[in-house]
Design a protein around this motif. Structure first.
Motif, short mmCIF file in Angstrom:
data_model
loop_
_atom_site.label_atom_id
_atom_site.label_comp_id
_atom_site.label_asym_id
_atom_site.label_seq_id
_atom_site.Cartn_x
_atom_site.Cartn_y
_atom_site.Cartn_z
N ARG A 12 39.15 40.18 30.58
CA ARG A 12 37.73 40.26 31.33
C ARG A 12 37.25 39.13 30.95
O ARG A 12 36.51 39.25 29.75
CB ARG A 12 37.93 41.70 31.44
N ALA A 76 43.77 34.60 37.50
CA ALA A 76 43.10 36.18 38.34
C ALA A 76 43.39 37.07 37.08
O ALA A 76 44.20 37.41 36.61
CB ALA A 76 44.18 36.52 39.19
N ARG A 77 42.29 37.11 36.88
CA ARG A 77 42.00 39.08 35.92
C ARG A 77 41.12 39.73 36.54
O ARG A 77 39.85 39.01 37.20
CB ARG A 77 41.60 38.39 34.61
N GLU A 78 40.42 40.66 35.98
CA GLU A 78 39.01 41.02 36.64
C GLU A 78 38.32 40.38 35.62
O GLU A 78 37.91 39.82 35.16
CB GLU A 78 39.31 42.96 35.79
N HIS A 105 39.97 42.21 42.49
CA HIS A 105 39.97 41.36 40.78
C HIS A 105 38.58 41.10 40.87
O HIS A 105 38.15 41.64 39.65
CB HIS A 105 40.81 40.14 40.28
N THR A 107 36.32 42.88 40.55
CA THR A 107 35.46 44.86 40.34
C THR A 107 34.20 45.50 40.75
O THR A 107 33.86 45.88 40.43
CB THR A 107 36.36 45.55 39.90
#
Length: 240
Positions: A12, A76-78, A105, A107
């Motif tokens: 994250r 791409a990651r949260e 992603h 959020t």
């Protein structure tokens, strides 16, 4: 983007947007409050710190487009976006562009010390004197006195502040904006002269997701004294 402690294996990321006159280094201390599952990134606006030779950008929309392009180039990651004061408006507009591009992603949007409705009458920063600009900044508590004592630094700082004040004074969110999908967390200092708790609650109107708000002791720059608590709050998985 500045990375105080690169952590490419983190699941994250937290991306921070500075206030008017601020640079990415403002958020450097936050890295010590994040665990190994998080990586801290800070947006570096043109015209300051390591980008001081680049021309300043005069509108929120242009800054947001540049930030969105940079973030879309990242793996791409949260991702959580956090913006304080002017940075809150830029983070919001950046997120609108990211969602419009189909990114899912991103959020959570965390906005601090900034209203989204009930704006005061526009003031043209170009007509403010140097002393008026400096007074406005020092009263909020975000300016280091050492900067104002050095003539060269003072002049550079005033150029940035004048640009940023014009940028934010002329910004108004589009009245027909689609609600964002990301959750929104709104934060405020209980003695902030620029925004009150009722105005900060209006951020609920921009999202179709969850909305929560929190109040901290302090003025406009309450987050300096409460950095650890702010970081813990914005990265929390769930709210009671």
């Amino acid at each position: 983007m500045a990375r105080p402690r690169p952590n490419p294996s983190a699941s994250r990321r937290v991306v921070c947007f500075p206030h008017a006159g601020g640079g990415a280094s403002f958020y450097r201390p936050w890295a010590q409050h994040l665990d190994a599952t998080h990586e801290l990134l800070a947006v570096q606006y043109p015209g300051r710190e390591n980008r001081y030779a680049e021309p300043l950008i005069p509108t929120v929309g242009e800054v947001a487009r540049a930030a969105a392009c940079a973030l879309l180039a990242e793996p791409a990651r949260e991702t959580i976006l956090f913006g304080h004061s002017m940075g809150a408006a830029i983070a919001y507009e950046t997120l609108r562009l990211l969602e419009a591009d189909g990114a899912t992603h991103f959020t959570r949007l965390c906005v601090s010390g900034r209203r989204i409705t009930d704006f005061p009458e526009e003031v043209d920063a170009a007509h403010r004197t140097d002393d008026e600009l400096l007074t406005a900044m020092t009263e909020l508590g975000g300016t280091q006195v050492e900067v104002l004592r050095e003539p060269d630094l003072r002049e550079m700082f005033l150029t940035i502040i004048r640009n940023d004040y014009r940028l934010i004074d002329t910004y108004r969110p589009p009245c027909d904006a689609e609600p964002i999908r990301a959750d929104v967390v709104a934060l405020i200092g209980d003695d902030d002269p620029q925004v009150d708790r009722w105005q900060v609650k209006e951020w609920a109107s921009v999202t179709a997701g969850t909305f929560v708000w929190h109040e901290f002791p302090g003025g406009h720059f309450y987050l300096v004294d409460h950095a650890q608590r702010v970081v813990e709050l914005i990265t929390r998985d769930h709210w009671a």
